[in-house]
Design an enzyme around this catalytic site. Structure first.
Site, mmCIF file in Angstrom:
data_model
loop_
_atom_site.group_PDB
_atom_site.id
_atom_site.type_symbol
_atom_site.label_atom_id
_atom_site.label_comp_id
_atom_site.label_asym_id
_atom_site.label_seq_id
_atom_site.Cartn_x
_atom_site.Cartn_y
_atom_site.Cartn_z
ATOM 1 N N GLU A 39 0.830 -1.220 0.000
ATOM 2 C CA GLU A 39 0.000 0.000 0.000
ATOM 3 C C GLU A 39 0.859 1.263 0.000
ATOM 4 O OE1 GLU A 39 -2.699 -0.819 -0.827
ATOM 5 O OE2 GLU A 39 -2.867 -2.833 -0.054
ATOM 6 N N GLY A 40 1.983 1.205 -0.682
ATOM 7 C CA GLY A 40 2.943 2.300 -0.696
ATOM 8 C C GLY A 40 3.951 2.093 0.411
#
Length: 589
Positions: free
Chosen positions: A438-439
């Site tokens: 998610e980053g």
């Protein structure tokens, strides 16, 4: 496997004593009648489910993993997972904070977030199936047409459909401008989606009737880079029950979260439907991604809590050596290891980071409720700005601390912590991914510094600082809070000064932002936790029971032993980019 007991007393403290959520809920249309008894009853039900149904499946899921059958591209989840999911749906938990128009219960986020934490503590791999579904719900709810909402949302709300987010491809992860998946018009309003997506959590499984994939792809003649990405709804099954042309090609063999199906998905002209506007897919997907980033932070928090509980129980029972100042259990062969300073350091670090993280997620949940429901537009904007500023902090700081905490929990058990049947090493393995997906946390740090602080000349940071200033001003009248207010005030001043320094340096050299970002995020994380611990101490000073005395003791530990990290961070930030960039060229040959 360490037993898990939901921290209901601490939830009650954060909700009702620290933030007095009832006062805020009364100002939000639809939540006026939400009382503490209702909130408590739902949390107790979630605790019962997590303790009795999910946690016993955790080690089994890790050992069995998901099984892929290449003959029909199917995936079987570990024993008991599907049954637990059916029970979860029967209890109504997928609908908790969803829109009543689509079958949701319409509960506030300040109830949904503690429930999410408990899911993560008890079985994080399982929790990802409904977690991703909620993200898909949020994206369709925010950007879908009326027809799309009516078609998909009731099924996502009742749990008969689950969802995924399909971004990453073999050649591109963070840099989605390199994305190659194609979307060709079929002539009937639908699109043929062709491409391969990897690392798709819950991408294929046997727990629900259908899976709704949200897929980033390019339309013909779309602009290059991220400006030409669109978002599509691609169901696993069509409405007539026939299979869409999307298939699982394989499952990844992973360090942790082995019971979640991390799939390679091949889209072979699969029929999809545009969600939102053409070429605006990334902004639509960010609705889901921001929710997922908070969910990642919750994973760090939940696993840190589980590890702390296991380590604390072990430390109270394990006998090794004598206390340095004399025997504490003279009737036994040795003292319990909880008497030893270094064991206490690890346990208190776990406790301090976990309880501050719980306070942060509750604060963010409350801001999300305000952003969605408050009748005043300015109040909604302020809440949205605070969520935007602190989301990368929640994702990165909480997962960094969660991984450090699970490592410390394993260390408390010594050699037994390294042995699988004690369950502590699984928590470490499961937690490690949260710093990556998610980053990555480095990307979160860049987002915080470049987009959330420098891009608006520090406006969002000043809004947050005003909350801290207000607390410090009110707390100055209480001499017993000076040990917390003094360091907090100084840190806030230091943050302001170093933010200006970085901004000025970045005007001359853009590498200054990249070099500073990770240290800067950790600095803001400590500022946030110091504010929350000072507030928790202020509330607790009015009570004489052991619970509140424990809060004050943990606050003192945090300020004395963990907050001093900020001095090193400030020194590193002031040294700039040169040691990383120009000076290091030869070192990295």
């Amino acid at each position: 496997m360490p037993a898990y007991h939901a921290p209901l007393r601490d939830f009650d403290f954060v909700l009702n004593e620290l933030f007095n959520v009832q006062q805020t809920l009364k100002t939000l249309p639809g939540y006026e009648d939400m009382d503490s008894e209702t909130l408590a009853s739902y949390l107790e039900a979630a605790a019962t489910f997590c303790e009795n149904e999910l946690q016993p499946l955790n080690r089994l899921g890790d050992e069995q993993g998901c099984q892929f059958d290449p003959t029909d591209h199917s995936v079987t989840t570990p024993e008991g997972f599907a049954a637990a999911y059916r029970q979860y749906c029967e209890l109504g938990f997928p609908a908790l904070d969803c829109d009543p128009q689509y079958g949701g219960l319409g509960m506030p986020k300040i109830l949904a977030f503690p429930a999410m934490e408990m899911l993560c503590s008890s079985n994080v791999a399982w929790s990802m199936y409904p977690g991703l579904s909620h993200g898909a719900y949020a994206a369709i709810h925010a950007h879908g047409t009326a027809e799309q909402k009516n078609h998909y949302l009731p099924k996502l709300v009742d749990g008969s459909y689950t969802g995924t987010m399909c971004l990453t491809e073999p050649h591109c992860g963070t840099d989605l401008g390199l994305l190659k998946t194609k979307a060709e018009p079929n002539g009937d309003g639908s699109f043929a989606i062709t491409g391969t997506k990897i690392f798709i959590s819950a991408g294929e499984h046997d727990m629900a009737d259908n899976i709704v994939h949200l897929v980033l792809a390019r339309l013909p003649d779309a602009p290059k880079d991220v400006k030409g990405i669109s978002l599509f709804i691609v169901p696993k099954y069509h409405d007539d029950g026939s299979r869409n042309e999307v298939f699982c090609g394989s499952l990844e063999h992973k360090m942790g979260i082995r019971a979640n199906a991390t799939a390679v998905l091949n889209f072979e002209g699969a029929r999809g439907y545009l969600l939102g506007e053409p070429n605006k897919g990334l902004s639509c997907m960010f609705t889901m991604m921001n929710a997922a980033r908070l969910g990642c932070g919750m994973q760090g928090l939940g696993l840190g809590e589980a590890s702390y509980q296991g380590a604390l129980a072990y430390a109270k029972e394990r006998l090794q050596m004598r206390a340095l100042n004399g025997a504490k259990a003279p009737d036994k062969a040795a003292d319990p290891i909880i008497v030893h300073p270094d064991v206490r350091r690890m346990l208190l670090s776990q406790k301090a980071y976990t309880e501050a993280g719980r306070a942060l997620t509750t604060f963010l949940a409350l801001q999300l409720d305000i952003e969605e429901k408050h009748p005043d537009a300015e109040a909604r904007k302020t809440a949205a700005d605070l969520v935007a500023l602190l989301t990368p902090v929640a994702k990165a700081f909480m997962t960094d601390n969660g991984f450090a905490g699970t490592n410390m929990g394993m260390q408390v058990l010594g050699g037994h912590g390294y042995i699988r049947e004690w369950g502590m090493e699984q928590l470490v393995r499961d937690c490690r991914i949260a710093q990556i997906y998610e980053g990555t946390n480095g990307i979160q740090a860049l987002d915080l510094l470049a987009r959330k602080v420098l891009a608006d000349q520090g406006q969002k940071l000043r809004q947050f600082s005003s909350l801290i200033q207000q607390f410090c001003k009110e707390a100055q009248a209480r001499a017993e809070l000076a040990e917390f207010v003094g360091p907090l005030t100084q840190l806030m001043k230091d943050v302001g000064e170093v933010s200006v320094k970085i901004g000025m340096a970045a005007m001359q050299d853009k590498d200054e932002v990249g070099a500073a970002a990770t240290d800067y995020l950790r600095l803001i994380g400590h500022l946030t936790y110091a504010w929350l611990w000072a507030r928790m101490a202020a509330v607790s000073l009015d009570h004489e029971d052991d619970f509140h005395k424990g809060k004050i003791a943990t606050a003192r530990f945090y300020f004395a032993k963990l907050l001093p990290e900020t001095q090193g961070l400030l020194a590193q930030l002031k040294n700039g980019a040169k040691p990383l960039m120009k000076d290091a060229d030869l070192a990295l040959l």
